[in-house]
Design a protein around this motif. Structure first.
Motif, short mmCIF file in Angstrom:
data_model
loop_
_atom_site.label_atom_id
_atom_site.label_comp_id
_atom_site.label_asym_id
_atom_site.label_seq_id
_atom_site.Cartn_x
_atom_site.Cartn_y
_atom_site.Cartn_z
N ASN A 31 0.83 -1.21 0.00
CA ASN A 31 0.00 0.00 0.00
C ASN A 31 0.86 1.26 0.00
O ASN A 31 0.54 2.23 -0.71
N ALA A 136 -10.10 8.87 -10.30
CA ALA A 136 -10.13 7.69 -9.44
C ALA A 136 -10.72 6.48 -10.16
O ALA A 136 -10.22 5.36 -10.03
N MET A 137 -11.75 6.70 -10.94
CA MET A 137 -12.38 5.58 -11.66
C MET A 137 -11.44 5.04 -12.74
O MET A 137 -11.37 3.83 -12.95
N ARG A 138 -10.72 5.93 -13.43
CA ARG A 138 -9.78 5.47 -14.44
C ARG A 138 -8.69 4.62 -13.81
O ARG A 138 -8.31 3.59 -14.36
N PHE A 139 -8.24 5.06 -12.66
CA PHE A 139 -7.18 4.31 -11.99
C PHE A 139 -7.69 2.95 -11.54
O PHE A 139 -7.01 1.94 -11.70
N ARG A 140 -8.89 2.92 -10.98
CA ARG A 140 -9.44 1.68 -10.42
C ARG A 140 -9.81 0.67 -11.49
O ARG A 140 -9.60 -0.54 -11.33
N ARG A 141 -10.35 1.15 -12.61
CA ARG A 141 -10.88 0.23 -13.62
C ARG A 141 -9.93 -0.06 -14.78
O ARG A 141 -10.08 -1.09 -15.43
N PHE A 144 -4.78 0.59 -12.90
CA PHE A 144 -4.25 -0.36 -11.91
C PHE A 144 -4.37 -1.81 -12.37
O PHE A 144 -3.40 -2.57 -12.23
N PRO A 145 -5.52 -2.27 -12.90
CA PRO A 145 -5.58 -3.67 -13.36
C PRO A 145 -4.54 -4.01 -14.42
O PRO A 145 -3.94 -5.09 -14.39
#
Length: 239
Positions: A31, A136-141, A144-145
């Motif tokens: 983290n 944040a949504m771009r990073f999460r979806r 990051f994947p």
């Protein structure tokens, strides 16, 4: 044979501490490393600079030196004695070991994840922006994947190094596998045999860890495997 029967149960006592040190330090370090990797991509010079110099400092100095500085050095700072939380962290060897291991792996993890984030195609990010996705949504979806898929093989090597790095905790009185091995060595004087058994335990633990990482990698990259003829026929018939 008698030595094996004596050594294995004792060394297995340290296995739990080795697993605990590894799990806690990896959880904290991942983290923290993810946060540092994101900071490296910041437009603010002082933010990206802090993450860069943090990585340089912890990757450029030996882990053993970092453990000694935290365990022996921080306790000499009077300010830390006046803060109950800080004193609780450094007042016991295992907690100091977790802190040192976590800070060290965070530096390496940040570089691994940064490489994964940089490898994300810019076109995907631009397409996500055009769809109205927030940062944040771009990073999460998306970011990051894709980054974790690219970074997983290198991060698997870092996990193996962390398991081996826990052996240095024995230098600050933590009784993990190496700590118990040292105790057995002083009692039996069977140096080679005791540490050979300890080495086998580390090897077995790392083999299990490598297998888990490969399973996760295969799961994440299943879309790249060729489709079998049977599955292709089913897909065509469904159309």
């Amino acid at each position: 044979m008698e030595l094996i029967q004596l050594a294995v149960p004792v060394l297995l006592k340290g296995l739990w501490m080795t697993l605990t040190l590894t799990a806690l330090s990896v959880a904290i370090g991942f983290n923290l490393g993810l946060g540092l990797a994101i900071m490296r991509g910041s437009d603010k010079a002082w933010v990206s600079g802090f993450a860069r110099y943090y990585s340089i400092a912890f990757r450029g100095t030996p882990l053993l030196v970092q453990i000694f500085l935290i365990y022996y050095g921080l306790g000499q700072i009077r300010f830390i004695h006046d803060v109950p939380t800080l004193w609780w962290v450094i007042s016991e060897g295992s907690r100091c070991a977790v802190l040192a291991l976590a800070l060290n792996t965070a530096a390496y993890t940040s570089e691994i994840l940064r490489g994964g984030l940089v490898s994300v195609p810019a076109g995907l990010t631009e397409a996500a922006k055009a769809c109205g996705m927030s940062r944040a949504m771009r990073f999460r979806r998306i970011e990051f994947p894709l980054a974790i898929r690219q970074a997983l093989p290198a991060y698997g090597n870092e996990l193996v190094l962390m398991v081996k790095g826990t052996s240095l905790a024995s230098t600050i009185t933590v009784l993990e596998i190496t700590g118990y091995a040292k105790r057995l060595m002083s009692q039996t004087y069977a140096i080679f045999e005791v540490f050979a058994i300890a080495g086998v335990l580390y090897l077995a633990l790392n083999l299990v860890l490598i297998s888990v990482v490969r399973l996760v990698e295969r799961r994440l990259m299943r879309h790249t495997r060729p489709v079998s003829q049977g599955r292709a026929a089913i897909a065509i018939s469904a159309i």
